[in-house]
Design a protein around this motif. Structure first.
Motif, PDB file in Angstrom:
ATOM      1  N   MET A   1     -23.645  -4.006  85.762  1.00  0.00           N
ATOM      2  CA  MET A   1     -23.920  -2.416  85.721  1.00  0.00           C
ATOM      3  C   MET A   1     -24.069  -1.694  84.252  1.00  0.00           C
ATOM      4  N   GLU A   2     -23.900  -2.526  83.282  1.00  0.00           N
ATOM      5  CA  GLU A   2     -23.835  -2.076  81.975  1.00  0.00           C
ATOM      6  C   GLU A   2     -25.435  -2.001  81.659  1.00  0.00           C
ATOM      7  N   TYR A   3     -26.298  -2.920  82.044  1.00  0.00           N
ATOM      8  CA  TYR A   3     -27.587  -2.892  81.910  1.00  0.00           C
ATOM      9  C   TYR A   3     -28.325  -1.583  82.641  1.00  0.00           C
ATOM     10  N   ALA A   4     -28.085  -1.334  84.010  1.00  0.00           N
ATOM     11  CA  ALA A   4     -28.497  -0.416  84.541  1.00  0.00           C
ATOM     12  C   ALA A   4     -28.066   0.955  83.739  1.00  0.00           C
ATOM     13  N   VAL A   5     -26.984   1.059  83.508  1.00  0.00           N
ATOM     14  CA  VAL A   5     -26.395   2.360  82.657  1.00  0.00           C
ATOM     15  C   VAL A   5     -27.374   2.433  81.288  1.00  0.00           C
ATOM     16  N   PHE A   6     -27.626   1.451  80.749  1.00  0.00           N
ATOM     17  CA  PHE A   6     -28.516   1.482  79.378  1.00  0.00           C
ATOM     18  C   PHE A   6     -29.954   1.935  79.959  1.00  0.00           C
ATOM     19  N   ARG A   7     -30.329   1.323  80.752  1.00  0.00           N
ATOM     20  CA  ARG A   7     -31.698   1.747  81.197  1.00  0.00           C
ATOM     21  C   ARG A   7     -31.808   3.325  81.635  1.00  0.00           C
ATOM     22  N   LEU A   8     -30.707   3.585  82.312  1.00  0.00           N
ATOM     23  CA  LEU A   8     -30.606   5.048  82.563  1.00  0.00           C
ATOM     24  C   LEU A   8     -30.486   5.995  81.304  1.00  0.00           C
ATOM     25  N   ALA A   9     -29.703   5.635  80.361  1.00  0.00           N
ATOM     26  CA  ALA A   9     -29.818   6.255  79.110  1.00  0.00           C
ATOM     27  C   ALA A   9     -30.985   6.162  78.143  1.00  0.00           C
ATOM     28  N   MET A  10     -31.633   5.059  78.426  1.00  0.00           N
ATOM     29  CA  MET A  10     -33.080   5.020  77.631  1.00  0.00           C
ATOM     30  C   MET A  10     -34.062   5.964  78.207  1.00  0.00           C
ATOM     31  N   ARG A  11     -34.023   6.069  79.636  1.00  0.00           N
ATOM     32  CA  ARG A  11     -35.002   7.046  80.468  1.00  0.00           C
ATOM     33  C   ARG A  11     -34.715   8.275  80.217  1.00  0.00           C
ATOM     34  N   SER A  12     -33.218   8.589  80.281  1.00  0.00           N
ATOM     35  CA  SER A  12     -32.832  10.117  79.888  1.00  0.00           C
ATOM     36  C   SER A  12     -33.400  10.508  78.708  1.00  0.00           C
ATOM     37  N   LEU A  13     -33.206   9.828  77.608  1.00  0.00           N
ATOM     38  CA  LEU A  13     -33.699   9.903  76.296  1.00  0.00           C
ATOM     39  C   LEU A  13     -35.273  10.330  76.372  1.00  0.00           C
ATOM     40  N   VAL A  14     -35.960   9.791  76.770  1.00  0.00           N
ATOM     41  CA  VAL A  14     -37.275   9.991  76.984  1.00  0.00           C
ATOM     42  C   VAL A  14     -37.599  11.273  77.670  1.00  0.00           C
ATOM     43  N   PHE A  15     -36.868  11.506  78.811  1.00  0.00           N
ATOM     44  CA  PHE A  15     -36.799  12.726  79.534  1.00  0.00           C
ATOM     45  C   PHE A  15     -36.498  13.984  78.672  1.00  0.00           C
ATOM     46  N   LEU A  16     -35.600  13.728  78.042  1.00  0.00           N
ATOM     47  CA  LEU A  16     -34.978  14.805  76.866  1.00  0.00           C
ATOM     48  C   LEU A  16     -35.939  15.279  75.850  1.00  0.00           C
ATOM     49  N   VAL A  17     -36.568  14.184  75.307  1.00  0.00           N
ATOM     50  CA  VAL A  17     -37.563  14.541  74.338  1.00  0.00           C
ATOM     51  C   VAL A  17     -38.807  14.962  74.926  1.00  0.00           C
ATOM     52  N   ALA A  18     -39.201  14.823  76.167  1.00  0.00           N
ATOM     53  CA  ALA A  18     -40.288  15.482  77.041  1.00  0.00           C
ATOM     54  C   ALA A  18     -40.060  16.956  77.204  1.00  0.00           C
ATOM     55  N   PHE A  19     -38.655  17.208  77.592  1.00  0.00           N
ATOM     56  CA  PHE A  19     -37.966  18.542  77.778  1.00  0.00           C
ATOM     57  C   PHE A  19     -38.044  19.392  76.627  1.00  0.00           C
ATOM     58  N   ALA A  20     -37.866  18.591  75.447  1.00  0.00           N
ATOM     59  CA  ALA A  20     -37.761  19.409  74.230  1.00  0.00           C
ATOM     60  C   ALA A  20     -39.238  19.810  73.741  1.00  0.00           C
ATOM     61  N   PHE A  21     -40.254  18.865  73.919  1.00  0.00           N
ATOM     62  CA  PHE A  21     -41.620  19.094  73.521  1.00  0.00           C
ATOM     63  C   PHE A  21     -41.844  20.363  74.286  1.00  0.00           C
ATOM     64  N   CYS A  22     -41.627  20.315  75.619  1.00  0.00           N
ATOM     65  CA  CYS A  22     -42.251  21.264  76.545  1.00  0.00           C
ATOM     66  C   CYS A  22     -41.743  22.664  76.081  1.00  0.00           C
ATOM     67  N   VAL A  23     -40.456  22.605  76.020  1.00  0.00           N
ATOM     68  CA  VAL A  23     -39.821  23.836  75.780  1.00  0.00           C
ATOM     69  C   VAL A  23     -40.083  24.593  74.270  1.00  0.00           C
ATOM     70  N   SER A  24     -40.288  23.663  73.204  1.00  0.00           N
ATOM     71  CA  SER A  24     -40.950  24.028  71.948  1.00  0.00           C
ATOM     72  C   SER A  24     -42.526  24.566  72.126  1.00  0.00           C
ATOM     73  N   HIS A  25     -43.359  23.777  72.974  1.00  0.00           N
ATOM     74  CA  HIS A  25     -44.650  24.389  73.153  1.00  0.00           C
ATOM     75  C   HIS A  25     -44.670  25.755  73.791  1.00  0.00           C
ATOM     76  N   LEU A  26     -43.593  25.882  74.862  1.00  0.00           N
ATOM     77  CA  LEU A  26     -43.728  27.157  75.508  1.00  0.00           C
ATOM     78  C   LEU A  26     -43.162  28.529  74.561  1.00  0.00           C
ATOM     79  N   VAL A  27     -42.176  28.177  73.589  1.00  0.00           N
ATOM     80  CA  VAL A  27     -41.638  29.144  72.516  1.00  0.00           C
ATOM     81  C   VAL A  27     -42.601  29.241  71.817  1.00  0.00           C
ATOM     82  N   ARG A  28     -43.401  28.364  71.307  1.00  0.00           N
ATOM     83  CA  ARG A  28     -44.493  28.449  70.086  1.00  0.00           C
ATOM     84  C   ARG A  28     -45.845  29.199  70.802  1.00  0.00           C
TER      85      ARG A  28
END
Length: 156
Positions: free
Chosen positions: A1-28
């Motif tokens: 289960m640790e590997y699945a949680v690790f992969r979920l964390a990595m995917r969440s990190l990518v989605f978090l970066v994408a979210f940050a880029f979208c929000v910063s683009h919309l603010v700028r």
């Protein structure tokens, strides 16, 4: 289960970066966001040159949609965080419904598996990282309820 949680964390990190880029683009690009909601005549006054009103609107709607979609995924991950911290995963025992034979037969391959629960009779869709899963194979799996990420604990 640790590997699945690790992969979920990595995917969440990518989605978090994408979210940050979208929000910063919309603010700028606040003027571009205004272009989505203003009339075409007002937009033509603000933006001179070869900029097309339809292009501006599409260009601004895409980051908005991406931001909403990534926020939806991140909320489901946040709902599973307390279970990850406590190690309190849900467990299911049942028969695999459908085959999961795409990709290579290696333990780290991401697969979508449906398991017919013996107790409740419902079919639970999971994302697991395992080798091939045959139709009718008995499985015991642990999983997170909101994201559906899990691990096969026992086969047979």
């Amino acid at each position: 289960m640790e590997y699945a949680v690790f992969r979920l964390a990595m995917r969440s990190l990518v989605f978090l970066v994408a979210f940050a880029f979208c929000v910063s683009h919309l603010v700028r690009k606040r003027d571009f966001i205004d272009a989505v909601f203003r009339s075409p005549d007002e937009v033509r006054k603000s933006f001179s040159g070869r900029n097309d009103v339809l292009f501006l609107r599409v260009l601004n709607i895409v980051p908005m949609v991406v931001a909403v979609a990534t926020a939806g995924f991140l909320v489901t991950v946040l709902l599973d965080v307390p279970r990850i911290i406590d190690g309190d995963y849900l467990s299911i025992e049942g028969v695999a419904v459908g085959r999961a034979h795409g990709g290579a037969d290696v333990p780290s391959e991401r697969r979508g598996v449906s398991i017919h629960d013996d107790e409740t009779g419902e079919v639970v869709d999971l994302t697991v990282f395992s080798g091939y899963v045959d139709d009718g194979e008995r499985l015991v799996a642990e999983y997170l309820p909101h994201t559906g990420y899990g691990a096969i604990v026992e086969r047979g």
